[in-house]
Design a protein around this motif. Structure first.
Motif, PDB file in Angstrom:
ATOM      1  N   TRP A  30     -10.260  -2.622   2.521  1.00 16.20           N
ATOM      2  CA  TRP A  30     -10.904  -1.542   3.044  1.00 16.20           C
ATOM      3  C   TRP A  30      -9.585  -0.505   3.242  1.00 16.20           C
ATOM      4  O   TRP A  30      -9.760   0.686   2.992  1.00 16.20           O
ATOM      5  CB  TRP A  30     -11.812  -1.785   4.328  1.00 16.20           C
ATOM      6  CG  TRP A  30     -11.985  -0.542   4.948  1.00 16.20           C
ATOM      7  CD1 TRP A  30     -13.152   0.303   4.665  1.00 16.20           C
ATOM      8  CD2 TRP A  30     -11.234   0.158   6.132  1.00 16.20           C
ATOM      9  NE1 TRP A  30     -13.167   1.244   5.635  1.00 16.20           N
ATOM     10  CE2 TRP A  30     -11.911   1.506   6.397  1.00 16.20           C
ATOM     11  CE3 TRP A  30     -10.188  -0.079   6.684  1.00 16.20           C
ATOM     12  CZ2 TRP A  30     -11.572   2.270   7.242  1.00 16.20           C
ATOM     13  CZ3 TRP A  30      -9.615   0.866   7.544  1.00 16.20           C
ATOM     14  CH2 TRP A  30     -10.471   1.899   7.962  1.00 16.20           C
ATOM     15  N   SER A  31      -8.560  -1.151   3.944  1.00 20.42           N
ATOM     16  CA  SER A  31      -7.398  -0.388   4.363  1.00 20.42           C
ATOM     17  C   SER A  31      -6.878   0.309   3.168  1.00 20.42           C
ATOM     18  O   SER A  31      -6.417   1.276   3.146  1.00 20.42           O
ATOM     19  CB  SER A  31      -6.409  -1.140   5.274  1.00 20.42           C
ATOM     20  OG  SER A  31      -6.127  -2.257   4.655  1.00 20.42           O
ATOM     21  N   THR A  32      -6.677  -0.351   1.858  1.00 18.87           N
ATOM     22  CA  THR A  32      -6.284   0.246   0.772  1.00 18.87           C
ATOM     23  C   THR A  32      -6.792   1.406   0.537  1.00 18.87           C
ATOM     24  O   THR A  32      -6.169   2.471   0.424  1.00 18.87           O
ATOM     25  CB  THR A  32      -6.008  -0.850  -0.207  1.00 18.87           C
ATOM     26  OG1 THR A  32      -5.479  -1.975   0.060  1.00 18.87           O
ATOM     27  CG2 THR A  32      -5.386  -0.210  -1.473  1.00 18.87           C
ATOM     28  N   LEU A  53      -4.043  -5.377  -8.586  1.00 20.37           N
ATOM     29  CA  LEU A  53      -5.609  -5.142  -8.263  1.00 20.37           C
ATOM     30  C   LEU A  53      -5.838  -3.693  -7.830  1.00 20.37           C
ATOM     31  O   LEU A  53      -6.808  -3.179  -8.608  1.00 20.37           O
ATOM     32  CB  LEU A  53      -5.765  -6.075  -6.880  1.00 20.37           C
ATOM     33  CG  LEU A  53      -7.358  -6.337  -6.682  1.00 20.37           C
ATOM     34  CD1 LEU A  53      -7.836  -7.181  -7.790  1.00 20.37           C
ATOM     35  CD2 LEU A  53      -7.191  -7.096  -5.472  1.00 20.37           C
ATOM     36  N   SER A  79     -16.939   3.589   2.781  1.00 21.80           N
ATOM     37  CA  SER A  79     -16.563   2.981   4.170  1.00 21.80           C
ATOM     38  C   SER A  79     -17.824   2.874   4.809  1.00 21.80           C
ATOM     39  O   SER A  79     -18.819   2.570   4.542  1.00 21.80           O
ATOM     40  CB  SER A  79     -15.488   4.016   4.813  1.00 21.80           C
ATOM     41  OG  SER A  79     -15.063   3.672   5.830  1.00 21.80           O
ATOM     42  N   SER A  87     -12.813  -8.069  -0.920  1.00 20.12           N
ATOM     43  CA  SER A  87     -12.964  -7.349   0.136  1.00 20.12           C
ATOM     44  C   SER A  87     -14.876  -7.396   0.572  1.00 20.12           C
ATOM     45  O   SER A  87     -15.409  -7.279  -0.314  1.00 20.12           O
ATOM     46  CB  SER A  87     -12.727  -5.861   0.090  1.00 20.12           C
ATOM     47  OG  SER A  87     -13.498  -4.888   0.675  1.00 20.12           O
ATOM     48  N   SER A  88     -14.845  -7.424   1.937  1.00 23.56           N
ATOM     49  CA  SER A  88     -16.419  -7.647   2.112  1.00 23.56           C
ATOM     50  C   SER A  88     -17.197  -6.255   1.865  1.00 23.56           C
ATOM     51  O   SER A  88     -18.219  -6.531   1.335  1.00 23.56           O
ATOM     52  CB  SER A  88     -16.424  -7.997   3.694  1.00 23.56           C
ATOM     53  OG  SER A  88     -17.793  -8.275   4.117  1.00 23.56           O
ATOM     54  N   TYR A 114      -9.241   3.167   2.029  1.00 23.21           N
ATOM     55  CA  TYR A 114      -9.287   4.302   2.803  1.00 23.21           C
ATOM     56  C   TYR A 114      -7.856   4.974   3.010  1.00 23.21           C
ATOM     57  O   TYR A 114      -7.830   6.092   3.083  1.00 23.21           O
ATOM     58  CB  TYR A 114     -10.043   3.848   4.144  1.00 23.21           C
ATOM     59  CG  TYR A 114     -10.437   4.945   4.971  1.00 23.21           C
ATOM     60  CD1 TYR A 114     -11.808   5.154   4.637  1.00 23.21           C
ATOM     61  CD2 TYR A 114      -9.893   5.547   6.152  1.00 23.21           C
ATOM     62  CE1 TYR A 114     -12.444   6.416   5.208  1.00 23.21           C
ATOM     63  CE2 TYR A 114     -10.544   6.708   6.807  1.00 23.21           C
ATOM     64  CZ  TYR A 114     -11.921   6.963   6.246  1.00 23.21           C
ATOM     65  OH  TYR A 114     -12.483   8.028   6.988  1.00 23.21           O
ATOM     66  N   GLY A 115      -6.738   4.233   2.907  1.00 27.64           N
ATOM     67  CA  GLY A 115      -5.461   4.955   2.804  1.00 27.64           C
ATOM     68  C   GLY A 115      -5.370   5.678   1.982  1.00 27.64           C
ATOM     69  O   GLY A 115      -4.854   6.873   2.075  1.00 27.64           O
ATOM     70  N   LEU A 146      -2.745  -0.184   9.516  1.00 28.87           N
ATOM     71  CA  LEU A 146      -3.395   0.318   8.166  1.00 28.87           C
ATOM     72  C   LEU A 146      -4.950  -0.058   8.212  1.00 28.87           C
ATOM     73  O   LEU A 146      -5.621   0.421   7.509  1.00 28.87           O
ATOM     74  CB  LEU A 146      -2.788  -0.325   7.223  1.00 28.87           C
ATOM     75  CG  LEU A 146      -1.224  -0.086   6.712  1.00 28.87           C
ATOM     76  CD1 LEU A 146      -0.369  -0.702   5.852  1.00 28.87           C
ATOM     77  CD2 LEU A 146      -1.351   1.552   6.285  1.00 28.87           C
ATOM     78  N   LEU A 152       0.986  -1.361  -0.235  1.00 29.62           N
ATOM     79  CA  LEU A 152      -0.025   0.269   0.040  1.00 29.62           C
ATOM     80  C   LEU A 152       0.779   1.408  -0.058  1.00 29.62           C
ATOM     81  O   LEU A 152       0.600   2.279  -0.706  1.00 29.62           O
ATOM     82  CB  LEU A 152      -0.875  -0.023   1.508  1.00 29.62           C
ATOM     83  CG  LEU A 152      -1.718   1.271   1.368  1.00 29.62           C
ATOM     84  CD1 LEU A 152      -2.617   1.733   0.219  1.00 29.62           C
ATOM     85  CD2 LEU A 152      -2.411   1.395   2.868  1.00 29.62           C
ATOM     86  N   GLY A 183      -9.534  -0.955  -4.718  1.00 25.76           N
ATOM     87  CA  GLY A 183      -8.789  -1.406  -3.687  1.00 25.76           C
ATOM     88  C   GLY A 183      -8.834  -2.884  -3.171  1.00 25.76           C
ATOM     89  O   GLY A 183      -9.975  -3.520  -3.531  1.00 25.76           O
ATOM     90  N   SER A 184      -7.682  -3.593  -2.762  1.00 22.31           N
ATOM     91  CA  SER A 184      -7.904  -4.861  -2.592  1.00 22.31           C
ATOM     92  C   SER A 184      -8.515  -5.121  -1.069  1.00 22.31           C
ATOM     93  O   SER A 184      -8.741  -6.243  -0.769  1.00 22.31           O
ATOM     94  CB  SER A 184      -6.507  -5.432  -2.552  1.00 22.31           C
ATOM     95  OG  SER A 184      -5.758  -4.865  -1.996  1.00 22.31           O
TER      96      SER A 184
END
Lengths: 484, 338
Positions: free
Chosen positions: B208-210, A180, B225, B171-172, B212-213, A445, A88, B205-206
């Motif tokens: 949630w953290s990706t 991805l 989110s 991701s869920s 949101y980051g 993260l 990331l 993103g792969s």
């Protein structure tokens, strides 16, 4: 002879063990439809090939820059930095430099950021040990840098560069987050497909079939790549013809981009950690444990990697055995992690050992392809002479081979340790809780704390660099025997 | 064999000592916690990382539960909710925390669970107990972008390359978003909408953290989110620019459940723990550390969570069919080329 065969058999079984364990648990493997597989493998191969080509080109120029700093570890450590950073943060760094980065070009750009430094360090080591002597001679004879590199150095290390290409190709072939995030929904790589089969389907038989096909694809490619070059091996040294100071920008720029991305977030990280309601009181006390967990896992992984390489050196596989080792890739981190969990379910510090074993299983074939096979091949002439003079196999191994191989062996052990510091993909599957600093960063993260995660990643980089330096020191001290 | 020279001996010793010292330090710093109570005596709770982490709600809830009942809890990390059932196959647990409503059908078909009657609690399932929830919402920074008012508004030019969403394959929340769109618009029209959304997407993103980051880093102007996400920025960063866009058409909710597998070894204690998560004391910890809404509405009164905008919650009427066709729908998603 029996000893060598036993050594090879043990390496062979260890490398295949994740597949064997998963096969016992899930005996039926059935791949997804061929049309789907063809599209996924086609795209994966394309992005991996372009990424590997660009990384080797840029990294090779960077190597000439690193050669201008002989014997200095810090430029090499900085160049390696992106390999221990969560994907990331590399992606964010890529986006900072190239806003709106998308598609195939974006994937290649991010992969170059990740791998060019590693290639530069590897090529610099190759030039120093294999070409420097010849370069001195050419310098005295009045050769120009360009003509020597094109006519002298390149033919000498072309086989090694091909192996390096294959090494980066295999890394990018199994890339997950970069395609991805930057590639979009069509950018399905093999790893994404495996992940989908485990998580969404869930279909272990399909996941395992895809992983086996992935291994076979790399194996087939390495067979097609053909033989390897033989070149002399010796002590590391520099040479004016191999040094081009501006080239260091190519080696360090990817790391500089990534590190700059980390540095700008440090104030935010401190504020998040120490500010009101920050998690510092919660995990501040845990940091020493996690630091120790990272240090142990990484050092053990480096030692195990070195042990595996020494075993391969003792076995000196030829024919199909050598081709197998050159082409084998471990199954994905998730599958290797689950295989280790199936085999051995102890928790606590035993989980750290499992992580180290898993990282070794993944990194050993990659490092063999990267440097070790070439190093062994370079000694084949000396081994043949020693054997003709009547030396026993153990004596050839101990007195002829290992003294010349320690440097490379420790360098690769250090790389494995450096990777282990940054790993969270395998650790997260194996660990029953946060066991290392990289796992802590991953957790942060996932809970809004990007800045604090960056702070932890900086600690990971420092720890990884110190560990790499330790192995580097071992390699220099033991490798120096070749000079005497 | 000749003895090793001192320099080499030193470096070898340094290598071995660093591994040995690190292991000793790890074992020492791990403390007696895990061994204070025999492994067989502890209640084994399997949960996702952000529940188990030291700054997550798990450790504090486990401590309060132990104070109340005398039952020691061992928290085990399954990484993310998607891997809970995979890890449960390998590590038998007494309690599983963190299954969401998209995972419940698979959980029920994969193994037997003890029924947990919730007694009229919102989102009750009969087998699993809900312990927190959060409406999905797009988060933005006030003053940076005019927020969308509904799904169709996301197609507006002002969102060109501004939206960060999660890939439903990994991701869920991403899968929730896909199902939200397909349920709201119908499958074919939904995919047409997603195709039209392509120019608005900044990051797929792969995790949630990706995404949101990427949003937190200022790269994207809008991120998928939870309605509750701004509370983190309000309380921990004192930054009140973060807001949730309210859609008049309503928002789907992600509900997190706790379950007790039939194979539990300490089943009575497991049920006690599951019910403890619904007590106000645990609900407050879950709310403030998980940044999700409590099941008991009264817990959020007088807190920053009480200042979140009220939104209409929509039930996904075709959820069962969507879950059944999930693989085919994900294949179509891949073909969109977002």
């Amino acid at each position: 002879m029996i000893g060598r065969r036993l050594a090879f058999a043990s390496v062979f079984i260890c490398l295949l063990s994740p597949f064997l364990i998963l096969f016992v648990r899930f005996p039926t493997w059935s791949p997804p439809p061929a049309s789907e597989l063809a599209a996924v493998f086609g795209f994966t191969a394309l992005q991996a090939a372009l990424s590997a080509l660009a990384s080797v080109l840029i990294g090779s120029i960077g190597a000439l820059g690193l050669m201008a700093y002989p014997g200095r570890a810090w430029p090499r450590m900085v160049a390696l930095a992106p390999n221990a950073v969560p994907a990331l943060l590399v992606i964010l760094a890529a986006m900072n430099v190239w806003p709106g980065i998308r598609g195939l070009a974006g994937i290649v750009f991010a992969h170059v950021l990740l791998n060019a430094g590693l290639v530069a360090v590897s090529v610099a080591a190759l030039l120093a040990t294999r070409v420097a002597g010849l370069a001195d001679l050419a310098y005295i004879e009045g050769a120009t840098r360009r003509s020597f590199l094109a006519r002298g150095a390149l033919p000498l290390i072309s086989g090694d560069l091909a192996r390096l290409f294959l090494f980066v190709f295999a890394l990018c072939f199994s890339s997950f987050a970069v395609p991805l995030v930057i590639g979009g929904s069509r950018a399905t790589t093999v790893e994404v497909l495996i992940y989908e089969q485990i998580r969404v389907a869930p279909d272990w038989s399909a996941a395992l079939a895809v992983a086996a096909l992935q291994t076979l694809a790399i194996l087939a490619l390495s067979l097609l790549a053909g033989g390897t070059a033989r070149s002399p091996i010796g002590a590391a040294r520099g040479s004016p013809l191999l040094e081009w100071r501006p080239g260091v920008a190519f080696a360090l720029a990817p790391a500089a981009i990534v590190v700059a991305g980390l540095v700008v977030r440090l104030p935010q990280g401190l504020a998040q950690g120490l500010g009101p309601g920050g998690p510092w009181p919660g995990f501040g006390g845990e940091l020493p444990r996690l630091l120790a967990g990272s240090a142990f896992t990484a050092t053990l992984s480096g030692i195990l990697c070195m042990a595996g390489l020494v075993l391969i050196a003792f076995a000196r596989p030829r024919g199909w055995g050598r081709r197998f080792l050159l082409g084998f890739v471990a199954p994905s981190s998730a599958l290797t992690g689950f295989a280790l969990l199936l085999l051995w379910r102890d928790t606590g510090w035993a989980s750290l050992v499992k992580i180290a074993v898993g990282i070794t299983l993944i990194s050993l074939p990659a490092f063999h392809r990267l440097r070790w096979d070439g190093a062994l091949d370079a000694l084949s002439g000396q081994v043949a002479v020693a054997r003709a003079l009547g030396a026993s196999e153990p004596r050839i191994f101990a007195r002829v081979m290992m003294p010349q191989l320690w440097g490379t062996c420790a360098f690769l052990g250090g790389l494995s340790a450096f990777w282990a510091w940054g790993d969270f993909a395998l650790s997260a599957v194996v660990g029953e809780r946060a066991l290392t600093l990289a796992m802590l960063a991953h957790g942060l993260l996932g809970s809004y704390r990007l800045g604090l995660a960056t702070l932890v990643v900086c600690a990971v980089l420092i720890g990884g660099s110190l560990n790499f330096a330790l192995f580097w020191g071992v390699g220099r001290v033991f490798g120096s025997r070749a000079q005497t | 064999m000749a003895p090793l020279p001192p320099t080499r001996l030193f470096w070898l010793a340094a290598l071995g000592a660093s591994a040995g010292f690190a292991l000793a330090a790890y074992v020492f710093l791990s403390g007696p916690g895990e061994d204070a109570v025999g492994a067989g005596e502890r209640l084994k709770v399997l949960a996702y990382s952000s529940f188990v982490n030291s700054w997550g709600p798990g450790p504090e809830i486990a401590a309060r539960f132990a104070e109340r009942t005398g039952v020691q809890v061992e928290l085990r990390d399954a990484e993310d909710a998607g891997l809970l059932l995979r890890k449960l196959e390998l590590f038998p647990a007494d309690v599983v925390v963190g299954l969401d409503q998209l995972l419940l059908p698979e959980a029920k078909s994969a193994r037997a669970w003890k029924p947990l009657e919730a007694g009229g609690v919102r989102f009750a399932d009969g087998t699993f107990l809900p312990f927190d929830w959060g409406p999905l919402a797009f988060i933005y920074r006030d003053g940076e972008i005019k927020p969308p008012s509904d799904l169709d508004d996301l197609l507006d030019d002002r969102f060109e390359s501004a939206v960060a969403i999660q890939d439903p394959r990994a991701s869920s929340p991403g899968l929730q978003f896909l199902f939200w769109v397909l349920d709201r618009k119908g499958v074919d029209a939904g995919f047409e909408f997603l195709r039209a959304l392509k120019p608005s997407i900044h990051t797929l993103g792969s995790s949630w953290s990706t995404t949101y980051g990427v949003f937190q880093d200022g790269q994207a102007g809008l991120a998928l989110s939870y309605l509750t996400s701004p509370v983190y920025h309000w309380t921990h960063e004192n930054d009140r620019r973060y807001r949730a866009a309210v859609f008049a058409e309503g928002h789907p909710a992600q509900v997190e459940y706790v379950g007790v597998p039939e194979t539990c070894r300490k089943c009575a204690e497991a049920e006690l723990f599951a019910r403890f998560l619904l007590e106000p004391e645990a609900q407050r910890i879950l709310m403030t550390k998980n940044f999700m809404l409590p099941i008991l509405d009264e817990v959020r009164e007088g807190t920053e969570f009480g200042r979140l905008p009220a939104v209409r919650i929509v039930e996904l009427a075709s959820l069962e069919a969507l879950l059944r066709d999930r693989e085919a729908l994900l294949r179509r998603w891949r073909e969109l080329g977002l």
